[in-house]
Design a protein around this motif. Sequence first.
Motif, mmCIF file in Angstrom:
data_model
loop_
_atom_site.group_PDB
_atom_site.id
_atom_site.type_symbol
_atom_site.label_atom_id
_atom_site.label_comp_id
_atom_site.label_asym_id
_atom_site.label_seq_id
_atom_site.Cartn_x
_atom_site.Cartn_y
_atom_site.Cartn_z
ATOM 1 N N ALA A 145 26.506 -18.079 -26.442
ATOM 2 C CA ALA A 145 26.646 -17.168 -25.308
ATOM 3 C C ALA A 145 26.606 -17.935 -23.988
ATOM 4 O O ALA A 145 27.386 -17.663 -23.067
ATOM 5 C CB ALA A 145 25.548 -16.109 -25.347
ATOM 6 N N PHE A 146 25.693 -18.904 -23.893
ATOM 7 C CA PHE A 146 25.558 -19.704 -22.670
ATOM 8 C C PHE A 146 26.843 -20.480 -22.391
ATOM 9 O O PHE A 146 27.345 -20.480 -21.255
ATOM 10 C CB PHE A 146 24.378 -20.666 -22.834
ATOM 11 N N ASP A 147 27.380 -21.124 -23.407
ATOM 12 C CA ASP A 147 28.613 -21.900 -23.216
ATOM 13 C C ASP A 147 29.789 -20.994 -22.899
ATOM 14 O O ASP A 147 30.646 -21.333 -22.064
ATOM 15 C CB ASP A 147 28.918 -22.723 -24.471
ATOM 16 N N LEU A 148 29.865 -19.843 -23.572
ATOM 17 C CA LEU A 148 30.967 -18.912 -23.337
ATOM 18 C C LEU A 148 30.983 -18.442 -21.895
ATOM 19 O O LEU A 148 32.034 -18.428 -21.229
ATOM 20 C CB LEU A 148 30.845 -17.718 -24.285
ATOM 21 N N VAL A 149 29.816 -18.054 -21.394
ATOM 22 C CA VAL A 149 29.726 -17.570 -20.018
ATOM 23 C C VAL A 149 30.037 -18.684 -19.030
ATOM 24 O O VAL A 149 30.710 -18.465 -18.011
ATOM 25 C CB VAL A 149 28.322 -16.974 -19.763
ATOM 26 N N SER A 150 29.554 -19.881 -19.318
ATOM 27 C CA SER A 150 29.809 -21.016 -18.421
ATOM 28 C C SER A 150 31.295 -21.312 -18.315
ATOM 29 O O SER A 150 31.790 -21.687 -17.244
ATOM 30 C CB SER A 150 29.062 -22.253 -18.932
ATOM 31 N N ALA A 204 27.256 -10.659 -17.294
ATOM 32 C CA ALA A 204 25.834 -10.926 -17.500
ATOM 33 C C ALA A 204 25.616 -11.608 -18.846
ATOM 34 O O ALA A 204 26.361 -11.388 -19.800
ATOM 35 C CB ALA A 204 25.022 -9.637 -17.428
ATOM 36 N N CYS A 205 24.574 -12.430 -18.894
ATOM 37 C CA CYS A 205 24.275 -13.203 -20.099
ATOM 38 C C CYS A 205 22.785 -13.085 -20.413
ATOM 39 O O CYS A 205 21.942 -13.399 -19.569
ATOM 40 C CB CYS A 205 24.659 -14.666 -19.884
ATOM 41 N N ILE A 236 24.742 -12.937 -13.739
ATOM 42 C CA ILE A 236 23.306 -12.689 -13.761
ATOM 43 C C ILE A 236 22.772 -13.036 -15.147
ATOM 44 O O ILE A 236 23.379 -12.678 -16.159
ATOM 45 C CB ILE A 236 22.968 -11.232 -13.378
ATOM 46 N N TYR A 237 21.658 -13.764 -15.158
ATOM 47 C CA TYR A 237 21.074 -14.240 -16.415
ATOM 48 C C TYR A 237 19.764 -13.507 -16.702
ATOM 49 O O TYR A 237 19.001 -13.189 -15.794
ATOM 50 C CB TYR A 237 20.800 -15.744 -16.346
ATOM 51 N N TYR A 238 19.535 -13.305 -17.985
ATOM 52 C CA TYR A 238 18.270 -12.750 -18.475
ATOM 53 C C TYR A 238 17.744 -13.729 -19.510
ATOM 54 O O TYR A 238 18.299 -13.862 -20.600
ATOM 55 C CB TYR A 238 18.516 -11.375 -19.089
ATOM 56 N N LEU A 239 16.690 -14.456 -19.149
ATOM 57 C CA LEU A 239 16.094 -15.441 -20.050
ATOM 58 C C LEU A 239 14.862 -14.835 -20.693
ATOM 59 O O LEU A 239 13.980 -14.327 -20.002
ATOM 60 C CB LEU A 239 15.699 -16.708 -19.293
#
Length: 538
Positions: free
Chosen positions: A445-450, A458-459, A478-481
Amino acid sequence: MKIQPTAYIRLILTLLGGWFLVTAMVSCKKETPKKEEPIPFVRLLKDRQFKSNILKRDIDYAVLLPAEYENSNDSFPVVYLLHGFGDNETAWITGGLIQYYVDQNAASTVPMIYVMPVGFNSYYVNKYNGQYPYMDMFVNELVPLVDSLFRTKTDPNQRAVMGYSMGGYGAMIMPVKNPDVFKTGVALSMSFRTNEQYLDEPQSVFDYQWGPIFGGYGMSGEARFTDYFKQYSPFQFLQNTDDQSMTGLNLFFDCGDDEESLSETNNLLHSMLRDRSIKHEYRMRSGYHSWDYWKKSLPEALKYISYAVQQKPYPDENNLLDYGVEISSDKILLHQVEASEQIYHVVLPSDYSTTTSDYPVILVFHDEEINVPPQVSNKILSLLNNQIVAAKLPASIIVEVPVGASQPDQDVIQKLINEVDAEYRISDKREEWIAIGNKNGGRLAFDLVSQHSEKIHACLLFDALLPDNPDITDTSIIYYLDITDEGLQYKTNNELYLNLRKNEVPHEYRVRQGLASDNDFLNGIFEAIGFINKNLKS
């Protein structure tokens, strides 16, 4: 007529005899004793005071007794409640509404005595020069006084310290320096400074808040790191691998992700404790330095203390939340990416066949645990679908992609997105796309959004396996960690959090109770529903 002397004497004797008779009769009457009114039991004892010989001044304090204190001879554990910088012994009563929250959580806690002393601006330690030995007063005068006045359990395992802000530091340092008196510390938004923050503190602030207590007044640079400071800063003494002062204690930390600097302070302490394998609990939720945040901390904080004084191990993870009715298998559409072994599942909104609308997309990359049955995928789909049915999420197309240790590359993921786009009526607005992932799925998900920020708004990342030293500058995402406090990826998630803060990228950061299991992933998604709804604009 003239009265003879003898007659006069007889008259006097007669009158005196009558007087004595009346007096005797009156005195023989029983007096009805006055009925003593019982002294009413008062649980909250305010405006108490004692004279400290150590500090040579009066010390104000308050006490909250358990409801069970009145009609029993039992002894009770004691919790010392510490206030923040500039407050006093009334803060937990007026701001924290402690009696209300104690009573509200009575079913999940044991009865305890709560003591609220004035702490001045002492940080609850002795001053470096010995001129104001507050900690000595606390340990050697206040604690014995409380034990003498009330029915307390005096074993160290039966004493806890809880505080907010400056009191949060006190709640940490009291057990560390006095493990023979206290075994439990609960620090809410602990106010302290990392080594770097201590060096960067403006001189006026340092000389007002830190120098008078730990020494180094007027100093800059590493001259601020006095020998006394090194003994009282966890960021100093934890660097010594031989130091075991925080081992064997019951420690609980909780801090809001919107704190100006204390979220970084508390996160680093959590990381250092994890590095040293020192057992503790850590929470980070949405919020900042306020009673609103601390009062929301109290249900679990009180529960944690209750476990500690009973010497029961605190659970490593929460029970699985009720995700609702499991979705029927006929509503789960199974697909396989062309020329690939990658499968994915699709669940359509209930009104999909009766409308011509395009729908938002919730894209979930689910890292399956080894030997875990495929029902976990069904639970994820059921959870999200039930939230849509309950109108807590907009009607959306759910795409769930199970991945394992050998995760698909971005070309396969791009094919998957193209297939979904061709097969179903999905929105082409980036505001209506959200990517969710856990562990390896989180990295996808992180790589896809980047790489496709034009596609996804949002990720949400749960215990994600992130690259080292990430550098995100795109403020349109916007990120949700979200990470569990026992999760293995605490360092890289904290690095990403610090990077997002520095670059002012919109984000939320959560640290929850858990072990990074599939159940924790489901619980995390459930807790993030409000965030998903807010950022999935239909």
